[in-house]
Design a protein around this motif. Sequence first.
Motif, PDB file in Angstrom:
ATOM      1  N   UNK A 176     -23.974 -26.476  -5.861  1.00 42.74           N
ATOM      2  CA  UNK A 176     -22.839 -26.184  -6.741  1.00 42.74           C
ATOM      3  C   UNK A 176     -21.488 -26.256  -6.048  1.00 42.74           C
ATOM      4  N   UNK A 177     -21.477 -26.281  -4.725  1.00 43.53           N
ATOM      5  CA  UNK A 177     -20.182 -26.321  -4.032  1.00 43.53           C
ATOM      6  C   UNK A 177     -19.721 -27.739  -3.729  1.00 43.53           C
ATOM      7  N   UNK A 178     -20.618 -28.723  -3.781  1.00 41.60           N
ATOM      8  CA  UNK A 178     -20.229 -30.092  -3.443  1.00 41.60           C
ATOM      9  C   UNK A 178     -19.371 -30.655  -4.570  1.00 41.60           C
ATOM     10  N   UNK A 179     -18.169 -31.069  -4.224  1.00 41.64           N
ATOM     11  CA  UNK A 179     -17.260 -31.535  -5.266  1.00 41.64           C
ATOM     12  C   UNK A 179     -16.136 -32.375  -4.674  1.00 41.64           C
ATOM     13  N   UNK A 180     -15.624 -33.256  -5.483  1.00 36.32           N
ATOM     14  CA  UNK A 180     -14.345 -33.897  -5.194  1.00 36.32           C
ATOM     15  C   UNK A 180     -13.258 -32.997  -5.782  1.00 36.32           C
ATOM     16  N   UNK A 181     -12.064 -33.078  -5.226  1.00 37.19           N
ATOM     17  CA  UNK A 181     -10.921 -32.318  -5.746  1.00 37.19           C
ATOM     18  C   UNK A 181     -11.286 -30.854  -6.028  1.00 37.19           C
ATOM     19  N   UNK A 182     -11.567 -30.110  -4.984  1.00 34.09           N
ATOM     20  CA  UNK A 182     -12.104 -28.754  -5.163  1.00 34.09           C
ATOM     21  C   UNK A 182     -11.200 -27.807  -5.943  1.00 34.09           C
ATOM     22  N   UNK A 183      -9.883 -28.045  -5.924  1.00 38.86           N
ATOM     23  CA  UNK A 183      -8.982 -27.128  -6.637  1.00 38.86           C
ATOM     24  C   UNK A 183      -9.149 -27.231  -8.153  1.00 38.86           C
ATOM     25  N   UNK A 184      -9.853 -28.253  -8.625  1.00 39.38           N
ATOM     26  CA  UNK A 184     -10.164 -28.343 -10.046  1.00 39.38           C
ATOM     27  C   UNK A 184     -11.254 -27.351 -10.438  1.00 39.38           C
ATOM     28  N   UNK A 185     -11.997 -26.858  -9.425  1.00 41.59           N
ATOM     29  CA  UNK A 185     -13.190 -26.062  -9.723  1.00 41.59           C
ATOM     30  C   UNK A 185     -13.249 -24.736  -8.970  1.00 41.59           C
ATOM     31  N   UNK A 186     -12.482 -24.602  -7.890  1.00 37.50           N
ATOM     32  CA  UNK A 186     -12.583 -23.422  -7.040  1.00 37.50           C
ATOM     33  C   UNK A 186     -11.191 -22.863  -6.751  1.00 37.50           C
ATOM     34  N   UNK A 187     -11.169 -21.575  -6.450  1.00 35.22           N
ATOM     35  CA  UNK A 187      -9.924 -20.962  -6.023  1.00 35.22           C
ATOM     36  C   UNK A 187      -9.542 -21.493  -4.642  1.00 35.22           C
ATOM     37  N   UNK A 188      -8.284 -21.650  -4.432  1.00 28.49           N
ATOM     38  CA  UNK A 188      -7.790 -22.218  -3.175  1.00 28.49           C
ATOM     39  C   UNK A 188      -8.212 -21.380  -1.966  1.00 28.49           C
ATOM     40  N   UNK A 189      -8.438 -20.095  -2.187  1.00 36.04           N
ATOM     41  CA  UNK A 189      -8.757 -19.195  -1.071  1.00 36.04           C
ATOM     42  C   UNK A 189     -10.103 -19.503  -0.421  1.00 36.04           C
ATOM     43  N   UNK A 190     -10.991 -20.227  -1.113  1.00 35.72           N
ATOM     44  CA  UNK A 190     -12.299 -20.525  -0.535  1.00 35.72           C
ATOM     45  C   UNK A 190     -12.366 -21.947   0.018  1.00 35.72           C
ATOM     46  N   UNK A 191     -11.235 -22.659  -0.009  1.00 39.86           N
ATOM     47  CA  UNK A 191     -11.172 -24.022   0.518  1.00 39.86           C
ATOM     48  C   UNK A 191     -10.444 -23.994   1.860  1.00 39.86           C
ATOM     49  N   UNK A 192     -11.023 -24.608   2.864  1.00 41.69           N
ATOM     50  CA  UNK A 192     -10.477 -24.573   4.219  1.00 41.69           C
ATOM     51  C   UNK A 192      -9.365 -25.617   4.362  1.00 41.69           C
TER      52      UNK A 192
END
Length: 962
Positions: A786-802
Amino acid sequence: MRYILVFILFSVVSFGQKKSNLSQEVWVDSVYNQLSFDEKVGQLFMVAAYSNKDEAHNKSIDRLIEENKIGGLIFFQGGPVRQAKLTNRYQAKSKVPLFIGIDAEWGLSMRLDSTYRYPWNMTLGAVQDMKLIEKTGNQMAKQSKRMGIHFNFAPVIDINTNPKNPIIGNRSFGETKENVTLRALALMKGLQDEGVYATAKHFPGHGDTSTDSHHTLPTVQFDKNRLDDVELYPYKELIKNGLTSVMVAHLNVPSIEPRENYPTSISYNVVTNILKNELQFNGLIFTDALNMKGASNFKKPGDIDLEAFLAGNDILLFAENVPVAIKKFNEAKEDGRLTEERLAYSVKKILAYKYKANLQNYQPIVLENLYNDLNAVEYDALNYQLYENAVTVIKNETKSIPVAQLDKEKIAYVKLGNDSSEVFVTKLKSYANVTQITSKNLDSVLVELQDYTKVIIGYHKSDGAWRNHNLTFRELLWINQIAKQNDVILTFFTKPYSLLTIKNFESVETIIVGYQNNAIAQTVVPQVIFGAIGSKGKLPVSIEEHFKVNEGIETLAIQRLGFEIPENVGMNSKILTKIDSIAKYAIDKKMTPGLQVVVARKGKVVYQKSFGNHTYEEGAAKVQNTDLYDIASLTKIIGTLPNIMQEFDKGNLTLETKLKTMLPVFKGSNKEDATVLDMLTHQARFQPWIPFYKATLDSLNKPSEKYYRTRPTVEFQLKVAEDLYLRRDYNDTIIKAIATSELLAKKQYKYSDFSFILFKEYLEKQNGKTLEYLAKNNFYNQLGATSITYNPLHHFDKSVVIPTENDNYFRYQLVHGYVHDMAAAMQGGISGHAGLFSNALDIAKVMQMYLQKGNYGGMRYITEATLQKFNTCYFCKDGNRRGVGFDKPQLGNEGPTCGCVSLTSFGHTGFTGTMTWADPEKEIVYVFLSNRTFPDSNAANKLSKENIRENIQKVIYESIIE
């Protein structure tokens, strides 16, 4: 010395045993003859000792040893090192070495902090593999011996036929004599094979009582025939198989002791006529603790001790006043109630068992490394196996588990109970996108759950053997109402008797009993739910008429990654911890701000850790296992390559298919005849890279207004960074630049991103879907990645993206949540060669799917033949190590691995400091993610130069022990 456990003291079986028995007899007689009458009586007492009390208590024990010559100690609460020191102190003061005993029914932790805890007997009652229970006894014995303990007052062989039993309950193996006996035999054998004496208790049977003998005298109303058939059955079997000792309970059993309210522990008929004569037990007989109200309410200290001895007991446990008791024994000798023959019988028996315990050669406990020895990783390994075999599915009417088609499920979790569920929730989320519902209002919860296909309800209560685990009215109401509306998987991390409070199970589709609320149980149950393992346990007790003893549904394992202790898959935990040091070294030397590592073997994750912080800034967030990294070129084999392989399986591509066939726009170009094989093995003569972004910069090397806007418009829609939008048609320019670029002069291995950029174009045109859609719907959604994604900010909060880099050459900002690779960014964050973000665990799922020849979670994604075709080095003879899309081990000295992997292994590395590798021969999956490009990707790549990824891989292989 291997102890010879026999109960006719001087029987002769062989010459060696005859010699041993002769030595024993000489030693016993020699010691006995040196003792005064009072000292002989002293040998009968095993006094309560504590290692958590003050020096006054310790000195009181000193006096009993020095003045009254007591024979042993039963230790209660304290700590291992403190107890070991006291044991050495007390043994040094004793004329005859002391027996040391302890209640360690589920391990030393029943009494001592900082020691190992095994499952309750009730949990073991669900385990069907007796070898595991025997091994439990082995390990308990090793820990006891390390502590200088000779008696473990276990196993409990009470048959718990009364669910309301306040003192036995979880201490029993179950409600049937057969199940209790099988497990008690296994545990006894395990203990005694390792040289620790087992003690069966509580004779003649404490299982069907509704009161606690610690506080009063419980009554057992069964007649003698029932007792013979049920309660005494396990004693008969254990005695036949060499049981060392028995503990007699304080019970009122009118059928075998007619005197009103007369405790069995002081009954001559019970102890001598039944236990010794009828059952022919010749081992040591202990009273239960004589301070318990079931005994102490009946007679005063001293009187109760004498009465117990005259009844036939050998060792008087937890005597409250030894000096008074010795005085009473003297009086009994004077008035003829106590004979020398009776005293000699028990004292010599005690001395004989001390000899068998090698106490004639007593050695003090070695304190060095005591804590580590008592908490060895091998104990965790067994504990995992026990819970994996205990977890019991008792209802699965709609085949809700294992949950297979994750792409079709929307799953919620609701917690009940007042204890922690943290590990359970974390592990559930490692398999699927599980939403935790936290509302305290039932109506609100029901509204929130309307759109969910499955609801997992976890019932979590404190993991205490005597705690109340019954559901409250509120909790019952919640279960009932949620189950009426949703497909429910109800999970109990409590003793099975907690289900008795539920009167109607009809609306609940699935019920799982996890037995205990600890980290291991909470790790195992999600694996059963999602099919990483199958359920094997059987109920040890009945739940009224709803579920009968020995019921348990065996569910399937469907090849999903599980979680395990390294030793259970042939790896050494201690060696694997070297990864920690390498990771910390890399961070300390500023090779990367942080990183994630996952190691799996044989389908089990054995190492999953995160290190460091998101950035080097003070106060930066610590890296969590769930955080997302830009995986750079791992995108090639995690996102693009699996879709290419599916095109092979559909028959749309072959290794000989030419680029002009895939993309007609390349007809007439210098690349039109490039084959799939040449492109994916990086020998199609393509240029390695073109800095496409430079053509879009102005004279100041800033994004040109010709190509970019700070806000999206119809013309400018490709978001390459925060407040930076590229012309939507620029992808055509990229493809044209590739098409018109010069070919390299010679056909040889030269790594290039072009092939994968072009395969993205092919896949999208062939399927009429974006690569993002194909990757998620063909793979990630079903894999539970569920975490594999392109453009992660479309799906996740910025705080969990390195964050990846402070870009000072193109985007002029912190690249955070946007792909680092410039070409991929110019394609809207979605490309064939880069663009994916993920955590390490989800990368491992894709690699495990490859390792399992295209199968995962009960589904086939790619055929085995196609995978084999792609995992082949076609041009090794020409010096090209590459497989088809996959990287392969180096052919010479330089390459992507530690040089210790098999030639069948495969994987890839990435520019941001990433690596993943799978080895079919060793069944290893390894994932390393970092942001070594922060803050400056142009700085020296120390992570690579110092072989951090490769050194970790080397440790993984060093840890393999089979």
